[in-house]
Each structure stands twice: as structure tokens, then as C-alpha cells.
Write a protein that holds these residues in place. Structure first.
Motif, PDB file in Angstrom:
ATOM      1  N   PHE A  98      11.600  26.106  24.687  1.00 43.60           N
ATOM      2  CA  PHE A  98      12.087  24.974  25.056  1.00 43.60           C
ATOM      3  C   PHE A  98      13.141  25.164  26.200  1.00 43.60           C
ATOM      4  N   THR A  99      12.893  24.560  27.307  1.00 42.26           N
ATOM      5  CA  THR A  99      13.855  24.616  28.330  1.00 42.26           C
ATOM      6  C   THR A  99      13.954  23.195  28.963  1.00 42.26           C
ATOM      7  N   ARG A 137      12.254  16.817  29.232  1.00 41.82           N
ATOM      8  CA  ARG A 137      13.082  15.725  28.876  1.00 41.82           C
ATOM      9  C   ARG A 137      11.925  14.317  29.207  1.00 41.82           C
ATOM     10  N   THR A 138      10.785  14.373  29.861  1.00 39.55           N
ATOM     11  CA  THR A 138       9.906  13.232  29.987  1.00 39.55           C
ATOM     12  C   THR A 138       8.963  13.321  28.599  1.00 39.55           C
ATOM     13  N   ALA A 139       8.749  14.726  28.265  1.00 38.83           N
ATOM     14  CA  ALA A 139       7.753  14.748  27.177  1.00 38.83           C
ATOM     15  C   ALA A 139       8.606  14.260  25.921  1.00 38.83           C
ATOM     16  N   LEU A 140       9.703  14.823  25.958  1.00 36.46           N
ATOM     17  CA  LEU A 140      10.485  14.230  24.550  1.00 36.46           C
ATOM     18  C   LEU A 140      10.544  12.905  24.573  1.00 36.46           C
ATOM     19  N   GLY A 141      10.738  12.255  25.801  1.00 36.41           N
ATOM     20  CA  GLY A 141      10.911  10.730  25.606  1.00 36.41           C
ATOM     21  C   GLY A 141       9.761   9.820  25.198  1.00 36.41           C
ATOM     22  N   PRO A 153      18.854  13.188  24.505  1.00 36.37           N
ATOM     23  CA  PRO A 153      19.993  14.227  24.588  1.00 36.37           C
ATOM     24  C   PRO A 153      20.140  14.415  23.202  1.00 36.37           C
ATOM     25  N   ALA A 154      20.144  13.584  22.179  1.00 37.64           N
ATOM     26  CA  ALA A 154      20.479  13.907  20.812  1.00 37.64           C
ATOM     27  C   ALA A 154      19.286  14.950  20.221  1.00 37.64           C
ATOM     28  N   THR A 155      18.076  14.601  20.808  1.00 42.69           N
ATOM     29  CA  THR A 155      16.804  15.466  20.325  1.00 42.69           C
ATOM     30  C   THR A 155      17.124  16.764  21.030  1.00 42.69           C
ATOM     31  N   MET A 156      17.572  16.920  21.998  1.00 42.90           N
ATOM     32  CA  MET A 156      17.653  18.251  22.631  1.00 42.90           C
ATOM     33  C   MET A 156      18.923  19.088  21.932  1.00 42.90           C
TER      34      MET A 156
END
Length: 248
Positions: free
Chosen positions: A179-180, A186-190, A197-200
């Protein structure tokens, strides 16, 4: 060997852009491609002015032909080809459709494979080919089956490609980031999180090194594989993940 020159697909943001900056700082002539107009425009503003920035769709073989032609006219030859263009479309089996499947494989697998084929006449003997794969190709992640398959197909090709190109001393290796922190991540996590940010931050806590990777972490490994120091390395995968995936 002729002056060092590199073509980086998917080079207008994230890992590709960081790699362009590192290689340029080491004296390479650099060309990058990107699909989205906004990232292409930003790269033209932020990368050194002598970096060739080209808009191209990795799915389009016509675009690939144009890129190879323009790079050939500008540089004459290539000593490094970094196949980094890719998309991530997290999707579970219950909502997966043919269009999503075809798009991911068209970019991540077909596009990169044919870029290599079409760029071969430009590659010097002793050149380096590096392919971005990612640890998701060999590790479980919900919703990642299509992306894993598309990158896993490339990873499976690496040994054969390395043997086929060995007579020309062209090295073929894979770099697999964990994970970079990139715009694509960020788009994929969204797509599955209301608080990226909390997920990261949670993901960083789970990493053995206590942080996510940076584009520069990956760029340094790519620069090594492109260099003479890796002249005897071929057919390999280097995982750059801070130890992610090592625990049982």
C-alpha cells in the motif's frame, strides 16, 4: 551504451512521476505518459521542462504507436522501459460486470504487454524493463480479484520474457509495491470508505514499519533495477512493502 533514456507509462502522477524525477536527477532523458488531461497538465508544470510528457490511453494500441514514434524521434533509443500504467477498480463478485473486467485487463495487462512489444526496436542491448505489479497479485484483498488477475498475468510472464530477451542482455524485472500513498490508492479507498485519511492511518498502523509506502520508496527500487548495479538481475520480483504480508 548510448545516453540513458527512459519511457515511463503512467508517469504523470504517483509512483511513475516520482520515478521520472529520480531518473531525471540521475541524468536520464525521460518521457512519461498519462491518460487524464489534468494529471498530464500538472506533470508538464511540475516535472523538469525537458521531460517529454505525452497524453495516451494505455488501452489504445494506436496511442502506443504514437508514443513510441514520438519517443523514438526525441531520444533515438531507450535504455529503460518502466511499464507502470495501471488502474484499480475494487469490485466484489456480486457487482462485477464485463465492462469492469475488460477495462482493468485492457490497461494493466494488454496495454503494458503491447507497449513492450512496440518499444522493443527502441531498446538498446543491455536495456532494463521494469513492470509494476503490486503485492495484491499474490495476497488476498476483498474486491481485488480482477486487479490481482490482471497484474498476476504480468507477473507470470516475467520469467519467460526475461529468457526471450536475455540474448540481447535486456533485463525484465517486476517491482511490487505494498500500500503506497498515491492518488490512485486514495481514489480506490474512497470507493469503500467515507474517511480515507482514517482508513490510511489504520492501514499504516498494521504495517510492520508503521507507515505506508511513498512513491519515492518505489522509485528508488526502480532506479536500482534500471542501473548498471542491477546488470545481472533479471526475471525477478522485488517487493517494496515495509514487510506487509510477511506475518502469518
Amino acid at each position: 551504451m548510448s545516453a540513458r533514456a527512459a519511457l515511463i507509462t503512467g508517469g504523470t502522477s504517483g509512483i511513475g512521476k516520482a520515478t521520472a524525477q529520480v531518473l531525471h536527477s540521475r541524468g536520464y532523458r525521460v518521457a512519461v505518459t498519462g491518460q487524464r488531461p489534468e494529471s498530464v497538465a500538472r506533470a508538464r508544470e511540475e516535472l523538469p521542462e525537458d521531460v517529454l510528457v505525452l497524453q495516451a490511453d494505455a488501452r489504445s494500441l494506436a496511442d502506443t504507436d504514437r508514443v513510441v514514434s514520438e519517443v523514438g524521434e526525441r531520444f533515438g533509443s531507450l535504455t529503460t522501459l518502466y511499464l507502470n500504467a495501471g488502474v484499480s477498480r475494487p469490485v466484489t463478485l456480486d457487482v462485477c460486470d464485463e465492462a469492469a473486467f475488460d477495462e482493468v485487463f485492457a490497461v494493466n495487462t494488454k496495454g503494458q504487454f503491447f507497449t513492450l512489444i512496440k518499444a522493443l526496436p527502441l531498446l538498446t542491448d543491455g536495456a532494463s524493463v521494469i513492470v509494476t505489479v503490486g503485492i495484491g497479485a499474490t495476497r488476498s484483498l476483498t474486491g481485488n480479484s480482477i486487479a490481482a488477475g490482471s497484474h498476476g498475468a504480468l507477473l507470470a510472464m516475467i520469467p519467460t520474457l526475461a529468457l526471450e530477451l536475455a540474448p540481447r542482455r535486456i533485463r525484465v524485472n517486476a517491482v511490487s509495491p505494498g500500500f503506497t500513498d498515491t492518488p490512485m490508492t486514495r481514489t480506490a479507498l474512497g470507493t469503500g470508505s467515507d474517511d480515507v485519511p482514517a482508513t490510511m492511518a489504520e492501514m499504516a498502523e498494521k504495517n510492520p514499519f508503521g507507515r505506508l509506502g511513498t512513491p519515492e520508496d518505489i522509485a528508488g527500487t526502480v532506479a536500482f533495477l534500471a542501473s548498471d548495479e542491477a546488470a545481472y538481475v533479471t526475471g525477478q520480483e522485488i517487493v517494496v512493502s515495509g514487510g506487509a504480508g510477511l506475518a502469518i
